[in-house]
Design a protein around this motif. Structure first.
Motif, short mmCIF file in Angstrom:
data_model
loop_
_atom_site.label_atom_id
_atom_site.label_comp_id
_atom_site.label_asym_id
_atom_site.label_seq_id
_atom_site.Cartn_x
_atom_site.Cartn_y
_atom_site.Cartn_z
N MET A 104 0.86 -1.17 0.00
CA MET A 104 0.00 0.00 0.00
C MET A 104 0.90 1.23 0.00
SD MET A 104 -2.65 1.25 3.06
CE MET A 104 -2.86 -0.36 3.67
N ASP A 105 0.62 2.13 -0.91
CA ASP A 105 1.42 3.35 -0.94
C ASP A 105 0.79 4.40 -0.02
OD1 ASP A 105 -0.68 4.57 -2.32
OD2 ASP A 105 0.35 4.62 -4.25
N ILE A 106 1.47 5.50 0.16
CA ILE A 106 1.05 6.54 1.11
C ILE A 106 -0.31 7.13 0.76
CG2 ILE A 106 2.24 8.47 0.01
CD1 ILE A 106 2.03 7.88 3.77
N LYS A 107 -0.61 7.28 -0.54
CA LYS A 107 -1.91 7.83 -0.95
C LYS A 107 -3.04 6.88 -0.54
CE LYS A 107 -0.68 10.84 -4.78
NZ LYS A 107 -0.89 11.13 -6.18
N ASP A 108 -2.84 5.60 -0.77
CA ASP A 108 -3.85 4.60 -0.36
C ASP A 108 -4.06 4.65 1.15
OD1 ASP A 108 -4.28 3.71 -2.94
OD2 ASP A 108 -2.85 2.03 -2.75
#
Length: 179
Positions: free
Chosen positions: A1-5
């Motif tokens: 999971m990236d930071i935006k998610d």
């Protein structure tokens, strides 16, 4: 999971949590807690500290028919036929009607137990009595037995907190780990 998610999930949780608490979590937690509370008092006969509330009086009494919940249990023993003498007092009054009498459980008609309710108040819940007469009766019983009875026990508070934490973990898991 990236930071935006991750940020999206945090925002979704932040937006959804108050509604889920009000409509799902709090009602379930308070219902469970109220059931424990009623079981402690009205089935186990325990005060808020986990001690027996007391024992029923065995002082002889004379009781009119109107005092009986189960009218068919009344067997007049007075010359007037209006009262029944009970050598073992209130304890016997309960026994002759098939009610539990080994220790105080505060159940006679069941009215007091049924009046203990939880009601939504603002963002939480309040536990109390649905009518003033039973609230007064509860206060009188606490005075009679010199015990705190109708307050949550430490165990009930702990279990309520644990249930709340469990439900919050489930919500958190659903938001962050659902596939």
């Amino acid at each position: 999971m990236d930071i935006k998610d991750y940020i999206n999930k945090v925002n979704n949780l932040k937006n959804d949590l108050p509604n889920r608490l009000q409509n799902e979590v709090y009602p379930q937690v308070i219902e469970t807690t109220l059931n424990r509370f009623k079981t402690r008092i009205f089935i186990k006969g325990l005060d808020s500290n986990g001690n027996e509330i007391g024992s029923y009086s065995e002082k002889p009494i004379s009781v009119p028919k109107k005092a009986f919940v189960k009218k068919s249990s009344f067997a007049p023993s007075s010359k007037s036929g209006k009262t029944m003498g009970l050598k073992n007092g209130y304890k016997e009054l309960k026994e002759v009607q098939g009610l539990k009498s080994e220790k105080v459980n505060l159940v006679y008609t069941g009215d007091l137990k049924e009046s203990v309710t939880a009601q939504k108040k603002g963002t939480g819940y309040a536990v109390g009595f649905s009518d003033k007469n039973n609230s007064k009766k509860a206060n009188q019983l606490e005075q009679k037995y010199s015990k705190d009875i109708f307050q949550f026990s430490e165990d009930e508070k702990l279990k309520m907190t644990q249930n709340l934490a469990t439900e919050l973990r489930k919500i958190h898991k659903a938001f962050f780990y659902a596939r």
